[in-house]
Design an enzyme around this catalytic site. Structure first.
Site, PDB file in Angstrom:
ATOM      1  N   GLY A 254       0.810  -1.218   0.000  1.00  0.00           N
ATOM      2  CA  GLY A 254       0.000   0.000   0.000  1.00  0.00           C
ATOM      3  C   GLY A 254       0.839   1.260   0.000  1.00  0.00           C
ATOM      4  O   GLY A 254       0.569   2.203  -0.757  1.00  0.00           O
TER       5      GLY A 254
ATOM      6  N   TYR B 288      -8.488 -16.565   5.805  1.00  0.00           N
ATOM      7  CA  TYR B 288      -7.818 -15.574   4.956  1.00  0.00           C
ATOM      8  C   TYR B 288      -8.155 -15.817   3.488  1.00  0.00           C
ATOM      9  O   TYR B 288      -8.502 -14.884   2.745  1.00  0.00           O
ATOM     10  CB  TYR B 288      -6.312 -15.622   5.165  1.00  0.00           C
ATOM     11  CG  TYR B 288      -5.545 -14.676   4.262  1.00  0.00           C
ATOM     12  CD1 TYR B 288      -5.480 -13.324   4.549  1.00  0.00           C
ATOM     13  CD2 TYR B 288      -4.907 -15.137   3.108  1.00  0.00           C
ATOM     14  CE1 TYR B 288      -4.791 -12.446   3.725  1.00  0.00           C
ATOM     15  CE2 TYR B 288      -4.223 -14.263   2.273  1.00  0.00           C
ATOM     16  CZ  TYR B 288      -4.167 -12.925   2.586  1.00  0.00           C
ATOM     17  OH  TYR B 288      -3.493 -12.052   1.748  1.00  0.00           O
TER      18      TYR B 288
ATOM     19  N   SER C 149      -5.293 -12.164  -3.868  1.00  0.00           N
ATOM     20  CA  SER C 149      -4.225 -13.141  -3.630  1.00  0.00           C
ATOM     21  C   SER C 149      -4.489 -14.415  -4.405  1.00  0.00           C
ATOM     22  O   SER C 149      -5.646 -14.819  -4.584  1.00  0.00           O
ATOM     23  CB  SER C 149      -4.141 -13.462  -2.132  1.00  0.00           C
ATOM     24  OG  SER C 149      -3.368 -14.621  -1.897  1.00  0.00           O
TER      25      SER C 149
END
Length: 269
Positions: free
Chosen positions: A21, A172, A147
Site C-alpha cells: 500500500g 484468509y 491473492s
C-alpha cells in the site's frame, strides 16, 4: 515498468501506511496523482504522508491523509463520507488493506470474523459508499489487491464467520475469494490483482520468499493507468490477465455475495 502520467487522477489507497500500500501510494504520487493515503489511525496516516514527503520527495499538496479502523464499520462509513465531501470525483479506489487471520477465531466489534471484515466487508462497504465519486466521470475504476490463495478457498455461505470450523488459512483465503468475486459486481468497473508473493506482513501465510513490496506495487499501479483498458471482473496475476478460480465466477455467485455482504454491513451501507 514504463512511466506514465497520472497528474489529473485522484486515487484512494487503503492500507497505505506500509508494504504494498505504501509503495503503491509512492509510485502513484511520483506519477503526479493526488493520493488519498488511508491508515488505521490518523497518526499512522499522517506519518505515512510525512514519510512520502521526506523520503520520496513527494509534494505534500498531492497527499491527503484519511483514517478508519477497518474492524469498525462505523469508521469506514465516516471516512467514506469525508472522502465524498472533500473529493467528489475519485478516479481510482485501490482496495489494498489486509490482515492475516489470527491463530484463534476472532470477531470484530461488528460481530464479523476479522479477516472477512478487514479484507472484504470494509472494502465492500467503502466501494459502495464511494460509488457516486467513482461514477462521476467516465473511466472510474476499482483495483482490488487480492491473492492467489483465493484459488484454495470456498465461501462458507451457511457459516461465513467460520464459527463452526476455523482455520486461519481458510479464513484468509475466503476473504480473498470474496474480494475477487466482488470485482465482478456490475455497479462499478473493477478488477482484482495478485501482486505476487511479496515481503510484507502477510508473507508468513505463503511460506516462501517474496519479491519486494515495490515490485508488487508496480502491478497494482499499472492497473490505475487509464490507458490500460480493463474488463469488469478481470483477474490479473501480476501483469498477466488470467482466469480466476472457478469459484470466483458466475453471476449467481456475485449476486449471492452482494446479498450476504449487504446483510453483514447492515445499516452502515
Amino acid at each position: 515498468m514504463s512511466v506514465f502520467d497520472l497528474s489529473s487522477r485522484t486515487v484512494l489507497v487503503t492500507g497505505a501506511t506500509s508494504g504494498i500500500g505504501f509503495e503503491t501510494a509512492r509510485q502513484l504520487a511520483e506519477r503526479g496523482a493526488t493520493v488519498l493515503v488511508h491508515g488505521r489511525t490518523a497518526e499512522a496516516a499522517q506519518a505515512a504522508t510525512d514519510r512520502l514527503v521526506a523520503t520520496a520527495g513527494i509534494n505534500a499538496s498531492q497527499l491527503c491523509a484519511f483514517c478508519a479502523d477497518f474492524t469498525r464499520l462505523e469508521e469506514v462509513e465516516t471516512m467514506a463520507r469525508r472522502v465524498l465531501a472533500d473529493h467528489p470525483r475519485l478516479d481510482v479506489l485501490v482496495n489494498n488493506a489486509a490482515t492475516a487471520a489470527p491463530e484463534r477465531h476472532t470477531l470484530t466489534p461488528d460481530g464479523n470474523e476479522i479477516a472477512l471484515q478487514v479484507n472484504f466487508l470494509s472494502h465492500y462497504l467503502l466501494t459502495c459508499l464511494l460509488e457516486p465519486a467513482l461514477a462521476r466521470e467516465p473511466g472510474g475504476r476499482v483495483v482490488n489487491v487480492s491473492s492467489s490463495l483465493h484459488r484454495t478457498a470456498s465461501i462458507q455461505w451457511s457459516d461465513p464467520q467460520r464459527a463452526r470450523r476455523y482455520s486461519r488459512l481458510a479464513a484468509y483465503a475466503q476473504s480473498q475469494l470474496a474480494l475477487t468475486v466482488f470485482a465482478a459486481d456490475p455497479r462499478v468497473t473493477a478488477v482484482s490483482v495478485h501482486p505476487g508473493v511479496c515481503e510484507t506482513d502477510l508473507l508468513s501465510l505463503y511460506g516462501i520468499e517474496g519479491s519486494t513490496a515495490a515490485q508488487g506495487a508496480a502491478h497494482v499501479v499499472r492497473l490505475c493507468n487509464p490507458a490500460i483498458d480493463v474488463i469488469n471482473g478481470a483477474y490479473y496475476d501480476r501483469d498477466k490477465r488470467v482466469e480466476p478460480a472457478p469459484a470466483a465466477t458466475g453471476d449467481r455467485t456475485v449476486r449471492r455475495l452482494s446479498k450476504l455482504a449487504d446483510q453483514l454491513v447492515g445499516q452502515h451501507a
